[in-house]
Scaffold this motif. Structure first.
Motif, PDB file in Angstrom:
ATOM      1  N   HIS A 230       0.819  -1.224   0.000  1.00 25.57           N
ATOM      2  CA  HIS A 230       0.000   0.000   0.000  1.00 25.57           C
ATOM      3  C   HIS A 230       0.851   1.271   0.000  1.00 25.57           C
ATOM      4  CE1 HIS A 230      -3.296  -2.755   0.755  1.00 25.57           C
ATOM      5  NE2 HIS A 230      -2.683  -3.199   1.840  1.00 25.57           N
ATOM      6  N   SER A 231       1.907   1.253  -0.801  1.00 24.55           N
ATOM      7  CA  SER A 231       2.753   2.439  -0.920  1.00 24.55           C
ATOM      8  C   SER A 231       1.965   3.558  -1.583  1.00 24.55           C
ATOM      9  CB  SER A 231       3.997   2.123  -1.747  1.00 24.55           C
ATOM     10  OG  SER A 231       4.759   1.118  -1.123  1.00 24.55           O
ATOM     11  N   PRO A 232       2.187   4.796  -1.148  1.00 22.87           N
ATOM     12  CA  PRO A 232       1.427   5.916  -1.718  1.00 22.87           C
ATOM     13  C   PRO A 232       1.762   6.131  -3.188  1.00 22.87           C
ATOM     14  CG  PRO A 232       3.211   6.720  -0.312  1.00 22.87           C
ATOM     15  CD  PRO A 232       3.145   5.244  -0.116  1.00 22.87           C
ATOM     16  N   ALA A 233       0.785   6.587  -3.936  1.00 23.40           N
ATOM     17  CA  ALA A 233       0.999   6.904  -5.347  1.00 23.40           C
ATOM     18  C   ALA A 233       2.051   7.999  -5.456  1.00 23.40           C
ATOM     19  CB  ALA A 233      -0.307   7.343  -5.989  1.00 23.40           C
ATOM     20  N   VAL A 234       2.979   7.840  -6.388  1.00 23.78           N
ATOM     21  CA  VAL A 234       4.104   8.774  -6.464  1.00 23.78           C
ATOM     22  C   VAL A 234       3.637  10.198  -6.770  1.00 23.78           C
ATOM     23  CG1 VAL A 234       4.581   8.279  -8.915  1.00 23.78           C
ATOM     24  CG2 VAL A 234       6.426   9.101  -7.440  1.00 23.78           C
ATOM     25  N   LEU A 235       2.582  10.344  -7.559  1.00 19.73           N
ATOM     26  CA  LEU A 235       2.122  11.690  -7.906  1.00 19.73           C
ATOM     27  C   LEU A 235       1.241  12.308  -6.829  1.00 19.73           C
ATOM     28  CD1 LEU A 235       1.579  11.519 -11.771  1.00 19.73           C
ATOM     29  CD2 LEU A 235       3.382  12.669 -10.471  1.00 19.73           C
ATOM     30  N   ASP A 236       1.026  11.570  -5.738  1.00 14.48           N
ATOM     31  CA  ASP A 236       0.392  12.164  -4.558  1.00 14.48           C
ATOM     32  C   ASP A 236       1.449  12.748  -3.626  1.00 14.48           C
ATOM     33  OD1 ASP A 236      -2.112  11.525  -5.432  1.00 14.48           O
ATOM     34  OD2 ASP A 236      -2.364   9.768  -4.138  1.00 14.48           O
ATOM     35  N   GLN A 237       2.730  12.517  -3.973  1.00 17.46           N
ATOM     36  CA  GLN A 237       3.830  12.972  -3.123  1.00 17.46           C
ATOM     37  C   GLN A 237       4.547  14.188  -3.679  1.00 17.46           C
ATOM     38  OE1 GLN A 237       5.542   8.789  -3.197  1.00 17.46           O
ATOM     39  NE2 GLN A 237       5.862   9.294  -1.052  1.00 17.46           N
ATOM     40  N   GLY A 238       4.253  14.551  -4.900  1.00 14.51           N
ATOM     41  CA  GLY A 238       4.909  15.702  -5.513  1.00 14.51           C
ATOM     42  C   GLY A 238       4.547  15.805  -6.971  1.00 14.51           C
ATOM     43  N   THR A 239       5.006  16.855  -7.605  1.00 19.39           N
ATOM     44  CA  THR A 239       4.743  17.034  -9.032  1.00 19.39           C
ATOM     45  C   THR A 239       5.605  16.052  -9.836  1.00 19.39           C
ATOM     46  OG1 THR A 239       6.521  18.638  -9.365  1.00 19.39           O
ATOM     47  CG2 THR A 239       4.369  19.493  -8.621  1.00 19.39           C
ATOM     48  N   PRO A 240       5.271  15.816 -11.100  1.00 11.71           N
ATOM     49  CA  PRO A 240       6.112  14.941 -11.921  1.00 11.71           C
ATOM     50  C   PRO A 240       7.577  15.389 -11.941  1.00 11.71           C
ATOM     51  CG  PRO A 240       4.038  15.310 -13.039  1.00 11.71           C
ATOM     52  CD  PRO A 240       4.043  16.217 -11.834  1.00 11.71           C
ATOM     53  N   SER A 241       7.807  16.679 -12.043  1.00 10.58           N
ATOM     54  CA  SER A 241       9.188  17.188 -12.090  1.00 10.58           C
ATOM     55  C   SER A 241       9.908  16.937 -10.768  1.00 10.58           C
ATOM     56  CB  SER A 241       9.183  18.685 -12.421  1.00 10.58           C
ATOM     57  OG  SER A 241       8.688  18.902 -13.724  1.00 10.58           O
ATOM     58  N   GLU A 242       9.222  17.192  -9.652  1.00  7.00           N
ATOM     59  CA  GLU A 242       9.838  16.966  -8.336  1.00  7.00           C
ATOM     60  C   GLU A 242      10.199  15.499  -8.140  1.00  7.00           C
ATOM     61  OE1 GLU A 242       7.575  20.465  -5.721  1.00  7.00           O
ATOM     62  OE2 GLU A 242       6.695  18.453  -5.896  1.00  7.00           O
ATOM     63  N   MET A 243       9.291  14.595  -8.519  1.00  3.91           N
ATOM     64  CA  MET A 243       9.521  13.176  -8.287  1.00  3.91           C
ATOM     65  C   MET A 243      10.551  12.601  -9.254  1.00  3.91           C
ATOM     66  SD  MET A 243       7.805  13.127  -5.652  1.00  3.91           S
ATOM     67  CE  MET A 243       8.217  11.451  -5.177  1.00  3.91           C
ATOM     68  N   LEU A 244      10.636  13.152 -10.466  1.00  5.62           N
ATOM     69  CA  LEU A 244      11.689  12.725 -11.390  1.00  5.62           C
ATOM     70  C   LEU A 244      13.064  13.046 -10.820  1.00  5.62           C
ATOM     71  CD1 LEU A 244      10.759  13.567 -15.111  1.00  5.62           C
ATOM     72  CD2 LEU A 244      11.466  11.353 -14.175  1.00  5.62           C
ATOM     73  N   ILE A 245      13.200  14.244 -10.290  1.00 11.53           N
ATOM     74  CA  ILE A 245      14.489  14.640  -9.700  1.00 11.53           C
ATOM     75  C   ILE A 245      14.809  13.758  -8.503  1.00 11.53           C
ATOM     76  CG2 ILE A 245      15.700  16.494  -8.473  1.00 11.53           C
ATOM     77  CD1 ILE A 245      14.187  18.478 -10.288  1.00 11.53           C
ATOM     78  N   LYS A 246      13.790  13.440  -7.698  1.00 11.10           N
ATOM     79  CA  LYS A 246      14.002  12.558  -6.538  1.00 11.10           C
ATOM     80  C   LYS A 246      14.450  11.174  -7.006  1.00 11.10           C
ATOM     81  CE  LYS A 246      11.809  10.621  -2.422  1.00 11.10           C
ATOM     82  NZ  LYS A 246      10.584  10.527  -1.590  1.00 11.10           N
TER      83      LYS A 246
END
Length: 288
Positions: A230-246
């Protein structure tokens, strides 16, 4: 030298989580820096867990991240006849057999169904199992880890379950062969099944391919980031650009000068110019 062909193969049992993004980014980047193709495969054969609505969501989210794959997405559930045909060929060649053992029985007992010689039409709820050859290769070369060795623990492997769900191992190997995949880039949670899958390659008279296993994104020391946990959806954690950099940072890539103000496509383009496989962490598990 043949063209590099890679693939990203998510299962639509939920939205993309951070571990999914790492696998997508890793497979995409390695294909691009090798001037190769990157294919998208939707592994939706487990009809108990996978939903068409998640397939639509995953396709949309991948587009939001700026990933553009070669050709149309390959949807496994639209090609079940391919897997059944291969499975029956293995039976005909004496490399697979029908089985009526339950999972609970197999936990404490050895399957004797090969000796029984069960036929496909003898029962409606027979599984199909592949016979692991007595002589097989227990090692392979991983581009990150080097030579890895994993003994194949079982004497047989389920190809089609009693509930008629086609197994991941059968579908994965058949598709990788048919799609001409030259290297599998995936998470390290699947590294130990590689030698088992190699047994299927040999049984199907196919050449072995190469592998690159990425570090596994962990929520903590115990739990990997996955849909089952039940890991959170990645796009609920930040914008696409933020999560790509992460995700790039997770893979230890150079993120200097990259900004969440940039579009995902710009970030990807800049990242690909300096993406280096040798920078990917050599560790099976990394806390995200």
């Amino acid at each position: 030298m043949s063209q590099y062909i890679g693939r990203f193969a998510p299962s639509p049992s939920g939205r993309l989580h951070f571990g999914s993004l790492v696998a997508a980014l890793g497979s995409y980047a390695v294909a691009k820096i090798n001037d190769g193709k990157i294919l998208l495969r939707i592994e939706d054969l487990d009809f108990f867990r996978c939903k068409k609505e998640y397939t639509r969501i995953i396709l949309k989210e991948l587009e939001e991240f700026g990933f553009y794959f070669d050709g149309e997405p390959y949807i496994q559930s639209e090609h079940t006849d391919v897997y059944y045909k291969v499975a029956k060929k293995l039976v005909t060649e004496g490399k697979a057999f029908y089985c009526n053992c339950t999972r609970s029985y197999l936990k404490t007992n050895t399957c004797q169904c090969l000796q029984k010689g069960l036929k496909e039409d003898s029962e409606d709820n027979l599984a199909l199992r592949f016979i692991i050859p007595k002589v097989h290769q227990d090692f392979f070369e991983d581009e990150i880890y080097g030579q890895m060795s994993f003994p194949v623990p079982q004497e047989s492997l389920t190809l089609i379950r009693r509930d008629k769900v086609i197994s991941y191992n059968l579908a994965c190997v058949v598709d990788d062969i048919n799609q001409g995949i030259t290297q599998v880039v995936r998470g390290s949670d699947l590294i130990d099944i590689t030698t088992t899958q190699m047994c299927l390659y040999k049984a199907l008279d196919a050449d072995y391919i190469s592998y690159l296993h990425l570090p596994l994104a962990m929520a903590d020391e115990t739990y990997k980031l996955s849909k089952q946990n039940h890991s959170p959806a990645v796009l609920d954690q930040g914008t696409p650009s933020e999560m790509l950099i992460k995700a790039l940072n997770f893979l230890n890539q150079d993120i200097d000068g990259l900004s969440s103000e940039m579009s995902p496509k710009t970030i990807l383009d800049k990242a690909l110019e300096r993406f280096e496989i040798k920078r990917i962490p050599v560790g099976k598990k990394v806390i995200a």
